[in-house]
Write an enzyme that holds these catalytic residues in place. Structure first.
Site, PDB file in Angstrom:
ATOM      1  N   ASP A  38       0.834  -1.209   0.000  1.00 63.88           N
ATOM      2  CA  ASP A  38       0.000   0.000   0.000  1.00 63.88           C
ATOM      3  C   ASP A  38       0.871   1.264   0.000  1.00 63.88           C
ATOM      4  OD1 ASP A  38      -2.250  -1.506   0.087  1.00 63.88           O
ATOM      5  OD2 ASP A  38      -2.667  -1.174   2.224  1.00 63.88           O
ATOM      6  N   LYS A  60      -4.413   2.762  -2.551  1.00 64.04           N
ATOM      7  CA  LYS A  60      -5.233   2.986  -1.356  1.00 64.04           C
ATOM      8  C   LYS A  60      -5.006   4.349  -0.723  1.00 64.04           C
ATOM      9  CE  LYS A  60      -7.075  -1.087   0.387  1.00 64.04           C
ATOM     10  NZ  LYS A  60      -6.244  -1.385   1.544  1.00 64.04           N
ATOM     11  N   GLY A  92       1.881   0.246   9.216  1.00 72.54           N
ATOM     12  CA  GLY A  92       1.443   0.041  10.598  1.00 72.54           C
ATOM     13  C   GLY A  92       1.160  -1.413  10.887  1.00 72.54           C
ATOM     14  N   THR A 121       1.739  -0.206  15.124  1.00 71.86           N
ATOM     15  CA  THR A 121       0.670   0.649  14.597  1.00 71.86           C
ATOM     16  C   THR A 121       1.020   2.134  14.821  1.00 71.86           C
ATOM     17  OG1 THR A 121      -1.712   0.974  14.540  1.00 71.86           O
ATOM     18  CG2 THR A 121      -0.728   0.688  16.715  1.00 71.86           C
ATOM     19  N   ALA A 122       0.421   2.990  13.986  1.00 74.01           N
ATOM     20  CA  ALA A 122       0.756   4.413  14.054  1.00 74.01           C
ATOM     21  C   ALA A 122       0.577   4.971  15.466  1.00 74.01           C
ATOM     22  CB  ALA A 122      -0.092   5.196  13.057  1.00 74.01           C
ATOM     23  N   MET A 173      -6.570   8.908  10.301  1.00 70.82           N
ATOM     24  CA  MET A 173      -7.257   9.468   9.130  1.00 70.82           C
ATOM     25  C   MET A 173      -8.118  10.681   9.516  1.00 70.82           C
ATOM     26  SD  MET A 173      -8.304   5.866   7.323  1.00 70.82           S
ATOM     27  CE  MET A 173      -8.563   4.968   8.844  1.00 70.82           C
ATOM     28  N   GLY A 202       5.110  10.512  11.064  1.00 73.35           N
ATOM     29  CA  GLY A 202       5.754  10.045  12.290  1.00 73.35           C
ATOM     30  C   GLY A 202       6.816   8.995  12.019  1.00 73.35           C
TER      31      GLY A 202
HETATM   32  N1  SAH Z   1      -2.827   0.088   9.610  1.00 74.39           N
HETATM   33  C1  SAH Z   1      -2.254   1.398   9.873  1.00 74.39           C
HETATM   34  C2  SAH Z   1      -3.283   2.506   9.783  1.00 74.39           C
HETATM   35  C3  SAH Z   1      -3.909   2.686   8.426  1.00 74.39           C
HETATM   36  S1  SAH Z   1      -5.009   4.040   8.371  1.00 74.39           S
HETATM   37  C4  SAH Z   1      -1.595   1.385  11.249  1.00 74.39           C
HETATM   38  O1  SAH Z   1      -1.770   0.433  12.000  1.00 74.39           O
HETATM   39  O2  SAH Z   1      -0.898   2.347  11.561  1.00 74.39           O
HETATM   40  C5  SAH Z   1      -3.964   5.338   7.795  1.00 74.39           C
HETATM   41  C6  SAH Z   1      -3.766   6.405   8.865  1.00 74.39           C
HETATM   42  O3  SAH Z   1      -2.788   5.988   9.809  1.00 74.39           O
HETATM   43  C7  SAH Z   1      -3.240   7.717   8.339  1.00 74.39           C
HETATM   44  O4  SAH Z   1      -4.265   8.494   7.793  1.00 74.39           O
HETATM   45  C8  SAH Z   1      -2.673   8.336   9.599  1.00 74.39           C
HETATM   46  O5  SAH Z   1      -3.711   8.847  10.412  1.00 74.39           O
HETATM   47  C9  SAH Z   1      -2.096   7.113  10.312  1.00 74.39           C
HETATM   48  N2  SAH Z   1      -0.660   6.940  10.038  1.00 74.39           N
HETATM   49  C10 SAH Z   1      -0.062   5.852   9.564  1.00 74.39           C
HETATM   50  N3  SAH Z   1       1.280   6.017   9.486  1.00 74.39           N
HETATM   51  C11 SAH Z   1       1.527   7.267   9.942  1.00 74.39           C
HETATM   52  C12 SAH Z   1       2.713   8.037  10.126  1.00 74.39           C
HETATM   53  N4  SAH Z   1       3.924   7.555   9.834  1.00 74.39           N
HETATM   54  N5  SAH Z   1       2.590   9.284  10.632  1.00 74.39           N
HETATM   55  C13 SAH Z   1       1.384   9.788  10.948  1.00 74.39           C
HETATM   56  N6  SAH Z   1       0.220   9.105  10.797  1.00 74.39           N
HETATM   57  C14 SAH Z   1       0.298   7.853  10.307  1.00 74.39           C
END
Ligand code: SAH
Length: 260
Positions: A38, A60, A92, A121-122, A173, A202
């Site tokens: 993705d 995506k 994530g 995860t984020a 998001m 991040g």
């Molecule tokens: N499965 C992923 C989340 C997918 S939804 C996880 O577990 O992290 C996508 C959202 O995750 C983005 O819109 C943002 O809100 C967040 N996100 C993912 N990586 C990020 C990063 N490096 N910095 C800031 N937000 C992040």
């Protein structure tokens, strides 16, 4: 990885810094025959994919669904039926706002073998790199992960639950809907002074952290020109950022040079 039976490995790629990959993820990325990834997967993470593996971008990005979810599901089934060892690589953790469950349901329905490799995860990775502990005995005894993806401009969230004190709310998001989210939280009783942080990119070199309050954050984010991916963290723990921020990509680079 060769063999007659194909298999799909649903792998979490973490928030961006490749050092946060699990050993299992690295091992699988190096052995995979096909990697379907993705847009959230960082280029530094993709560097771990074997040079002989086929790479398929599934997109995506919001408003730019390169492949529809059904197409991705169909692709994974087909690749596995062709006997391939497939890594389905997501940003994530695949089970947190990652549609990993939906993809596995499609595989299970077709009798395809699969494994899941969790990722950072984020909420966890981004808050760590921003110096914002999600819980702290003085500030927050619980933490909620919610999606701020708005449908038709309004978020169908449990606002009464989100405004409770002594908890941290992490919104995935949530950038586009930030003004509406702040407005709703205040309308449901959260104090306008409640601290909030938005963290863009991040854990990677372009990380930016903007902090403020529910009242002034939409304007601050606009001024700062933050873009996706950004994570929103709301609650008293955000106050700790000033004292605990440790990740300064440029400074880290300099430190790394000294250490070498
Ligand atoms: N499965 C992923 C989340 C997918 S939804 C996880 O577990 O992290 C996508 C959202 O995750 C983005 O819109 C943002 O809100 C967040 N996100 C993912 N990586 C990020 C990063 N490096 N910095 C800031 N937000 C992040």
């Amino acid at each position: 990885m060769t063999g007659l039976a194909g298999r799909v490995y649903l792998v979490g790629g973490g928030p961006g810094d490749p050092e946060l990959l699990t050993l299992r993820a690295v091992h699988l990325l190096q052995k995979a025959e096909v990697v379907v990834y993705d847009h959230l997967v960082s280029s530094a993470v993709l560097d771990f994919v074997s040079s002989t593996a086929e790479r398929i971008y599934a997109g995506k990005r919001r408003n730019e669904h390169t492949m529809r979810q059904e197409q991705i599901n169909g692709l994974l089934v087909k690749l596995a039926r062709d006997g391939k060892q497939v890594v389905r690589l997501k940003g994530g953790d695949p089970f947190i706002f990652g549609r990993g469950g939906e993809e596995l349901q499609a595989l299970a329905a077709q009798g395809i073998a699969f494994e899941v490799v969790p990722g950072v995860t984020a909420a966890s990775g981004v808050s760590s790199y921003a110096g914002i502990p999600l819980t702290h005995r003085d500030y927050a005894q619980s933490c909620l992960f919610v999606t701020g993806h708005l449908k038709d401009g309004s978020a169908d969230l449990d606002w009464h639950n989100l405004v409770r004190p002594a908890q941290t709310v992490v919104i995935y998001m949530g950038l586009g809907g930030l003004p509406e989210i702040c407005r709703q939280l205040m309308a449901h009783g959260a104090p306008p002074s409640r601290p909030i942080a938005v963290v863009q990119d991040g854990s990677i070199a372009t990380q930016r952290v903007v902090t403020g309050t529910l009242a002034d954050m939409p304007e601050k984010v606009l001024q700062a020109g933050l873009r996706s991916p950004s994570l929103t963290i709301i609650g008293e723990v955000v106050r700790l950022h000033d004292a605990l921020a440790w990740f300064n990509p440029l400074a880290t680079e300099a430190t790394a040079t000294v250490r070498c």
